[in-house]
Enzyme design. Structure first.
Site, PDB file in Angstrom:
ATOM      1  N   GLU A 202     -62.907 -18.575  -0.419  1.00 46.66           N
ATOM      2  CA  GLU A 202     -61.413 -17.942  -1.169  1.00 46.66           C
ATOM      3  C   GLU A 202     -60.736 -19.249  -1.254  1.00 46.66           C
ATOM      4  O   GLU A 202     -60.378 -19.746  -0.331  1.00 46.66           O
ATOM      5  CB  GLU A 202     -61.151 -17.003  -0.292  1.00 46.66           C
ATOM      6  CG  GLU A 202     -61.755 -15.478  -0.251  1.00 46.66           C
ATOM      7  CD  GLU A 202     -61.122 -14.678   0.579  1.00 46.66           C
ATOM      8  OE1 GLU A 202     -60.535 -13.535  -0.329  1.00 46.66           O
ATOM      9  OE2 GLU A 202     -60.768 -14.831   1.553  1.00 46.66           O
TER      10      GLU A 202
ATOM     11  N   GLU B 148     -66.891  -7.988   7.080  1.00 46.63           N
ATOM     12  CA  GLU B 148     -66.869  -8.790   5.897  1.00 46.63           C
ATOM     13  C   GLU B 148     -66.810 -10.342   6.143  1.00 46.63           C
ATOM     14  O   GLU B 148     -66.038 -10.865   6.981  1.00 46.63           O
ATOM     15  CB  GLU B 148     -65.606  -8.574   5.240  1.00 46.63           C
ATOM     16  CG  GLU B 148     -65.055  -9.339   3.760  1.00 46.63           C
ATOM     17  CD  GLU B 148     -63.919  -9.094   3.100  1.00 46.63           C
ATOM     18  OE1 GLU B 148     -63.633  -7.665   3.120  1.00 46.63           O
ATOM     19  OE2 GLU B 148     -63.400  -9.769   2.492  1.00 46.63           O
TER      20      GLU B 148
END
Length: 287
Positions: free
Chosen positions: A171, A166
């Site tokens: 974020e 990932e």
């Protein structure tokens, strides 16, 4: 406001040079070296459709549902409704987290089950190994909000997470409005042990104050994170804990979502304003 922006005539040389040093913070990072010839776009979404247009079914899938099927104890229930993901008519996709009570959410385990949002992916529709992956985004502000632009290894149906890999391009969690995080997750370095770095804006500015271009430049054995064309983080196999496997050598697909609550940002509170809106001007991928 004009949203359909031409492709820049210069692309960061992060894909072509191994000499650029990692920078600790956007405030002190030197300007990224540029090259004269743009790389070729292999996939793009400009979101210039009329207002109310949902993400193109030829390019995007909707993930549906909520906990406990998957997630991080988040509060939202993901839908494929126009109210949760549609263009605004000015060149943006708007992913909206909304407070409302809907039938069919009774099995949601966490939170109050009255928050909906959207998570869209290119799984089985677009995947690529290596290149430049970028999006121009304006995130929402608020306690408990968790917007993200990220990538997952395309072999997830046969290799369980985190073995598939990932890459979190962007974020920002609502309780840390000044911190932007770039992270990788893989076998033996996932969840809280993910390899990550945060960067901030000068003078206490918040990432939700304006649009920013979030990107990674990914080549064999190297991933570089940039924001607005400035590098702030890079990883290589040497960045991994001893004996751990580098799993960033195959195709990945894209994801965009606006989560609410969960183990990292914590729950929303009375100050959190709904609907909360994640605006995406464009997503572009280069060779």
């Amino acid at each position: 406001m004009r949203r359909h922006r031409p492709v820049a005539a210069a692309i960061a040389a992060a894909l072509a040079s191994t000499a650029l040093a990692a920078c600790a913070d956007v405030k002190t990072a030197p300007a990224t070296v540029k090259v004269d010839t743009p790389l070729a776009i292999t996939w793009q979404q400009e979101f210039n459709e009329p207002a109310g247009t949902r993400p193109s079914a030829s390019k995007w899938n909707f993930d549906l549902g909520g906990e406990p099927t998957w997630g991080n104890e988040e509060w939202q229930y993901y839908t494929n409704r126009q109210e949760n993901a549609a263009t605004d008519g000015t060149g943006n996709l708007v992913i909206s987290a909304r407070k409302e009570k809907l039938a069919g959410m009774e099995n949601c385990q966490f939170g109050t089950c009255d928050i909906t949002s959207a998570r869209i992916t290119t799984k089985d529709k677009f995947k690529q190994a290596y290149g430049r992956f970028e999006a121009r985004i304006k995130i929402p502000a608020g306690q408990g909000l968790w917007p993200a632009f990220w990538m997952m290894g395309n072999d997830i149906d046969t290799v369980d997470w985190p073995g598939n890999g990932e890459i979190d391009i962007m974020e920002v969690v609502g309780n840390e409005p000044g911190n932007l995080y770039g992270t990788i997750h893989g076998p033996g370095y996932s969840a809280e042990e993910g390899i990550t770095k945060a960067t901030s804006l000068p003078a206490g500015q918040k990432w939700a104050d304006a649009f920013h271009v979030y990107s990674v430049a990914w080549t064999p054995n190297r991933i570089i994170w940039e924001v607005d064309g400035r590098e702030y983080f890079r990883v290589t196999p040497a960045s991994l804990p001893a004996g751990k496997k580098w799993v960033f050598d195959h195709e990945f697909y894209l994801l965009l979502n606006l989560a609410v609550g969960g183990t990292w940002p914590g729950p929303p509170n009375a100050s959190t304003k709904f609907p909360a809106k994640l605006l995406v001007d464009y997503v572009r991928v280069y060779s």
